[in-house]
Design an enzyme around this catalytic site. Structure first.
Site, PDB file in Angstrom:
ATOM      1  N   CYS A  21     116.212  10.787   0.650  1.00  0.00           N
ATOM      2  CA  CYS A  21     114.800  11.167   0.542  1.00  0.00           C
ATOM      3  C   CYS A  21     114.149  11.428   1.893  1.00  0.00           C
ATOM      4  O   CYS A  21     113.123  12.059   1.980  1.00  0.00           O
ATOM      5  CB  CYS A  21     114.029  10.094  -0.203  1.00  0.00           C
ATOM      6  SG  CYS A  21     113.822   8.581   0.741  1.00  0.00           S
TER       7      CYS A  21
ATOM      8  N   ASN B  74      83.227  36.710   8.606  1.00  0.00           N
ATOM      9  CA  ASN B  74      83.285  35.268   8.371  1.00  0.00           C
ATOM     10  C   ASN B  74      82.949  34.990   6.918  1.00  0.00           C
ATOM     11  O   ASN B  74      81.796  34.908   6.542  1.00  0.00           O
ATOM     12  CB  ASN B  74      82.313  34.561   9.321  1.00  0.00           C
ATOM     13  CG  ASN B  74      82.310  33.052   9.110  1.00  0.00           C
ATOM     14  OD1 ASN B  74      82.961  32.546   8.210  1.00  0.00           O
ATOM     15  ND2 ASN B  74      81.567  32.350   9.946  1.00  0.00           N
ATOM     16  N   PHE B  75      83.978  34.841   6.107  1.00  0.00           N
ATOM     17  CA  PHE B  75      83.802  34.471   4.700  1.00  0.00           C
ATOM     18  C   PHE B  75      84.205  33.016   4.529  1.00  0.00           C
ATOM     19  O   PHE B  75      84.653  32.598   3.471  1.00  0.00           O
ATOM     20  CB  PHE B  75      84.703  35.340   3.801  1.00  0.00           C
ATOM     21  CG  PHE B  75      84.302  36.791   3.757  1.00  0.00           C
ATOM     22  CD1 PHE B  75      82.974  37.173   3.939  1.00  0.00           C
ATOM     23  CD2 PHE B  75      85.251  37.775   3.510  1.00  0.00           C
ATOM     24  CE1 PHE B  75      82.613  38.520   3.886  1.00  0.00           C
ATOM     25  CE2 PHE B  75      84.899  39.120   3.455  1.00  0.00           C
ATOM     26  CZ  PHE B  75      83.577  39.497   3.645  1.00  0.00           C
TER      27      PHE B  75
ATOM     28  N   CYS C 169     112.801   0.880   8.406  1.00  0.00           N
ATOM     29  CA  CYS C 169     113.548   1.672   7.433  1.00  0.00           C
ATOM     30  C   CYS C 169     113.895   0.795   6.246  1.00  0.00           C
ATOM     31  O   CYS C 169     113.813   1.218   5.098  1.00  0.00           O
ATOM     32  CB  CYS C 169     114.811   2.244   8.075  1.00  0.00           C
ATOM     33  SG  CYS C 169     115.886   0.977   8.793  1.00  0.00           S
TER      34      CYS C 169
ATOM     35  N   CYS D 291      82.714  29.823   6.383  1.00  0.00           N
ATOM     36  CA  CYS D 291      82.013  28.566   6.667  1.00  0.00           C
ATOM     37  C   CYS D 291      81.599  27.850   5.387  1.00  0.00           C
ATOM     38  O   CYS D 291      80.927  28.424   4.540  1.00  0.00           O
ATOM     39  CB  CYS D 291      80.794  28.824   7.540  1.00  0.00           C
ATOM     40  SG  CYS D 291      81.279  28.952   9.246  1.00  0.00           S
TER      41      CYS D 291
END
Ligand SMILES: Cc1cc2nc3c(=O)[nH]c(=O)nc-3n(C[C@H](O)[C@H](O)[C@H](O)COP(=O)(O)OP(=O)(O)OC[C@H]3O[C@@H](n4cnc5c(N)ncnc54)[C@H](O)[C@@H]3O)c2cc1C
Ligand SMILES: Cc1cc2nc3c(=O)[nH]c(=O)nc-3n(C[C@H](O)[C@H](O)[C@H](O)COP(=O)(O)O)c2cc1C
Ligand code: SF4
Ligand code: SF4
Ligand code: SF4
Lengths: 435, 433
Positions: B383, B136-137, B353, B139
């Site tokens: 778009c 766990n790197f 729209c 939190c």
């Protein structure tokens, strides 16, 4: 409880005491905060919204619904009241299924409109519960305006005039202000004395004096008002009723539905005498309200008889359903020949009608309904015309006199239309007085 | 019926749905009930070193944002790793794994950043017979201040170093869980890869403040008038997680490194999207915390129905299918021309729209007096805004102009594929000429 729905004749106390408060409380459950937000979330915030166009007072519906959705129902209420000061009453009584909700894009698309009326009720109730009146008067103009009739039209006109800084004097012939809000609308649409509370709240704007018990034509004259005031508004409604023109109309037990309703609105419901067999003649909102409330008072059999077909009936589909769900039987396509009875009504004889090339005609096919009480609800009319008429109604302006609401030409006979016309007359009066 | 079984870095599970390391996997009671409900695997709530356990706040530890009808869209937490004694967790893990051999059970770990601490914890868990470890790197709160969690995850060199230690002191498959609180997710993934990780999992939670109480002027969740940033998760973070998974999947340096996809997985469809972008399986936390363990049943039935419909026999047929189609903007076809088209039968005439295009886009929608809305092909830049704001699904669609037809807006015919790298307006192209 001495009486029951089966007790013969026209008697009071047909139901247990608790039944009355239940029967005459709100028909439509009131939204709570969460329900309101969920309902509000269904609104698409339409561009140039069709619902807004359909509202006779042109309330900015998408805006007020968005204000509810974002947790500010008080701001929503202000949006409503700025167009329709009786937005609280309209939220309760508008036939929304024929107005805004009928054209809501979600009604068109999926048969389930945004519940605009109930949302309006939520917003206006929220603000009114605080007791706050959201408007202030402009600087005094020194002008005085007389308003005749304290119904929706007169009140809306008076409020807008007061806001603009004019002094307003309302003359009302009845003992209470409110017009049909107080004396006509079905009880279950406006319980807990809402009509009177709304009038009191509206008058907080200031600058409006209400004189009750004063009748134009009896206590005051139009010429007198024109002499004393800078402008006059007539919002006198339709005080007359159409006659049945059928034999036996004057027997005991035969009444105008509007009189019955007015009395009902002002009474302790348990004390109102009602027949065991009630027949209501007519097809409008008045007929529906008389019939439903007869049922709610404990009448055993209530039958509404309308001379034309279902689709011609002026009471909406929703109102008709409400009647039948309340236990009212509706007979379409029949007209009364005579009321039968000795001294008092005992039955009504009807003939089926045929809608032919020569208009509506009675056929030879007849039937008789038992009736110890008969309500006539075949339309209201102008009682007197203080100014010129346009068809069956008053013109909307004659010199310094304006007219609006049910008594005047144009629009349907609805509370919301009366409000719109009263408000617009006030704007026109203001423009004229300040020109 | 499609075969949902997965083999993720040698760890087998009956389906690709694992519970992420979090409260749902905090103890045997939860994990067994999760297995009963159908979850294919769990990553046990993160364990720390031996010694007095961490202490959580005793006030609110979650905040949230909601959509219509209070549908929970995003959750935030200031919870720490497990606050139960290490040995209790180890005993329970061993007991559960013995009972549930067919399910995956991975242990999440977070200990101080020195080799002895890692060596020690790895030897302690060896005996549980768990299938693997997840480092766990990630939190973002509470532990980072103590030099753990995202404090390590934000420094690629540390990730590489710790991963090496783990591979040196353990035979277990090793997953490195990445924090999204970093500007380029490829760097920590590359570091894990260099360190010898068998897989990466992502994303952990995102630094966030869910809301501010406008009466007390404190961030939520509030503890005694104060608040702190917490970790954001749930449906709202899925687009961020998908992008990060895709970045790692298509990075030549890490291509082929197994990925466990995490972040907002709520339905089978979310899971399928992660897998199409290269995740070998998915982990779920918020959906379980919102709806309970039973949600996995919809995920299982939905994924197998989808795979059947697509003629996919095994999850491997789905994993990575969309990766080749993730590219850089500069390679997009500038000669792909579409026009919005409104289906008048579906249109409910709300005018959204129109308002969107007229006020904020290209004034390419006409509104008639009877509220008929039509697209002006000579203005529409395609778009997609109208499509996105229209309340009726598929009412407005983007229709491709076939090659050779006239684009009324530009006055040019639709030409063959060409992208920015060769476009005359590109300064780099001009410089080269
Ligand atoms: C039974 C019934 C039910 C109804 N239900 C609904 C409903 O659910 N929803 C809806 O939208 N509409 C309903 N309506 C219609 C609605 O009530 C009217 O359209 C609305 O009240 C018209 O407002 P107004 O101000 O023009 O008239 P009114 O409300 O009739 O007010 C006129 C006022 O003028 C006073 N007045 C009259 N003559 C004089 C005079 N000479 N001097 C002084 N004062 C005078 C009257 O006493 C009265 O107070 C209903 C009507 C009835 C009769
Ligand atoms: C309350 C809570 C506690 C968590 N605790 C841990 C933890 O101890 N170890 C860990 O690796 N991740 C932890 N996480 C992160 C989750 O495992 C997961 O990566 C994240 O919530 C994203 O997935 P989701 O969108 O499905 O919730 C926690 C998440 C929550 C909501
Ligand atoms: S028509 Fe319906 S959806 Fe559109 S703005 Fe009005 S209430 Fe909202
Ligand atoms: S695609 Fe864009 S430019 Fe074209 S109509 Fe829709 S909103 Fe307007
Ligand atoms: S947004 Fe969709 S439904 Fe609304 S008017 Fe435009 S096309 Fe029609």
């Amino acid at each position: 409880m001495s009486n029951s729905p089966l007790t013969p004749g026209v008697v009071a106390h047909r139901l247990a005491p608790a039944a009355y408060s239940q029967n005459f409380s709100d028909v439509q459950p009131v939204f709570d905060r969460h329900e309101a937000r969920v309902a509000a979330d269904r609104c698409y915030f339409c561009h140039d919204a069709p619902c807004m166009t359909a509202c006779p007072t042109t309330i900015d519906i998408p805006l007020f619904i968005r204000q509810i959705a974002t947790g500010t129902p008080e701001a929503a209420a202000k949006t409503i009241f700025s167009q329709n000061i009786l937005g609280g009453m309209c939220a309760r009584v508008c036939p929304t299924e024929q107005l805004c909700e009928e054209v809501c894009v979600r009604e068109v698309a999926e048969g389930k409109p945004v519940e605009i009326g109930r949302l309006q009720r939520f917003a206006t109730d929220t603000l009114m519960a605080t007791g706050v009146h959201p408007f202030v008067r402009a600087a005094a103009t020194g002008k005085k305006v007389a308003v005749v009739g304290a119904g929706p039209a007169g009140l809306a006109c008076a409020h807008r005039l007061a806001m603009k800084g004019h002094e307003v004097m309302i003359f009302e012939r009845r003992a209470k202000a409110g017009g049909l809000n107080e004396y006509g609308i079905a009880t279950y649409k406006t319980p807990n004395d809402f009509a009177a509370r709304e009038v009191a709240w509206l008058l907080q704007i200031g600058g409006i004096t209400v004189k009750t018990g004063v009748e134009l034509g009896r206590d005051i004259t139009l010429a007198g008002l024109e002499a004393d005031y800078d402008a006059v508004f007539l919002g006198i409604g339709l005080a007359g009723v159409n006659a049945l023109r059928a034999a036996g109309e004057d027997l005991d037990g035969v009444r105008n539905a509007v009189d019955f309703i007015a009395e009902l609105r002002q009474s302790d419901k348990a004390a109102v005498a009602i027949g065991r067999d009630v027949v209501v003649i007519g097809g409008g909102m008045t007929a529906v309200d008389a019939a439903v409330q007869s049922k709610l008072l404990g009448a055993q059999n209530v039958t509404m008889v309308y001379r034309r077909g279902k689709e011609k009936m002026s009471a909406s589909e929703y109102e008709q359903d409400h009647a039948t769900q309340s236990g009212v039987r509706i007979i379409y396509g029949a007209a009364p020949i005579r009321v039968l009875g000795t001294g008092k009504a005992e039955a009504v004889e009807f003939a089926y009608t045929v809608d032919g090339p020569k208009g509506l005609e009675m056929s030879s096919e007849t039937f008789t309904l038992k009736a110890d009480q008969v309500f006539k609800a075949i339309g209201q009319t102008l009682l007197a015309a203080p100014i010129a008429q346009d068809g069956a109604k008053l013109v909307t302006q004659a010199g310094k006199v304006w007219a609006g609401g049910d008594c005047a030409a144009g629009g349907e006979d609805l509370t919301v239309t009366a409000v719109a016309e009263g408000r617009d007359a006030a704007e026109a009066i203001h423009a004229t007085l300040m020109a | 019926m499609a075969d949902l079984t997965t083999n993720f870095i040698g760890i087998k599970s009956p389906n690709p749905f694992w519970l992420a390391s979090a409260p749902p996997t905090d103890k045997a009671y939860n994990v067994e009930r999760a297995y009963e409900a159908g979850w294919g695997g769990v990553v046990w709530k993160t364990l720390g070193s031996e010694g007095p356990p961490v202490v959580n706040v005793s006030g609110p530890r979650y905040g949230a944002i909601w959509g219509a009808d209070r549908r929970l869209l995003g959750l935030n937490n200031i919870e720490l790793i497990t606050d139960r004694p290490l040995q209790v967790n180890l005993d329970e893990i061993k007991m559960v794994k013995r009972k549930w051999r067919d399910r995956a059970l991975v242990i999440s770990l977070m200990v101080p950043c020195d080799e002895d601490s890692w060596k020690d914890i790895l030897s302690r868990i060896e005996d549980t017979e768990a299938d693997g470890v997840e480092l766990n790197f990630g939190c973002p709160h509470g532990m980072a201040e103590r030099g753990m969690g995202s404090a390590v995850g934000q420094v690629p060199e540390y990730i590489e170093m710790v991963t090496r230690w783990v591979k040196k002191h353990s035979r277990m498959p090793c997953i490195v869980k990445l924090t999204p609180n970093i500007s380029d997710i490829r760097k920590p993934a590359e570091a894990a890869h260099r360190g010898g990780a068998d897989a990466v999992s992502l994303i952990n939670t995102i630094n966030s403040i869910t809301s501010v109480n406008l009466d007390s002027f404190s961030p939520e969740p509030m503890i005694d008038g104060k608040g702190t940033h917490g970790g954001y998760c749930g449906p709202a973070v899925k687009p961020i997680a998908l992008n990060m998974v895709a970045e790692i999947a298509r990075n030549p340096v890490t291509r082929g490194l197994p990925i466990s996809g995490i972040g907002g997985v709520t339905t089978w469809r979310d899971a399928a999207e992660f897998m199409a972008l290269g995740a070998g399986n998915v982990q779920v936390c918020t959906a379980a915390m919102t709806y309970g363990f039973k949600v996995v049943q919809e995920m299982i039935s939905g994924l197998s129905q989808y795979m059947d419909e697509k003629g996919m026999n095994a999850t491997a047929d789905l994993v990575g299918r969309a990766v080749p189609n993730v590219t850089d903007w500069q390679f997009l076809n500038l000669n792909y021309v579409t026009k919005a088209k409104i289906n008048q039968d579906d249109c409910i005439k709300c005018g959204r729209c129109y308002a969107a295009c007229e006020d904020t886009s290209h004034q390419a929608i006409a509104m008639s007096a009877d509220r008929t809305f039509t697209v002006k092909d000579d203005e529409c830049v395609a778009c997609n805004l109208c499509v996105n704001v229209c309340p009726v699904e598929n009412c407005i669609t983007m229709v491709e102009l076939p090659k050779g037809t006239l684009d009324e807006r530009t006055g040019r015919k639709v030409a063959d594929y060409a992208n920015w790298t060769t476009h005359p307006n590109n300064p780099a192209v001009a410089a080269a000429e």
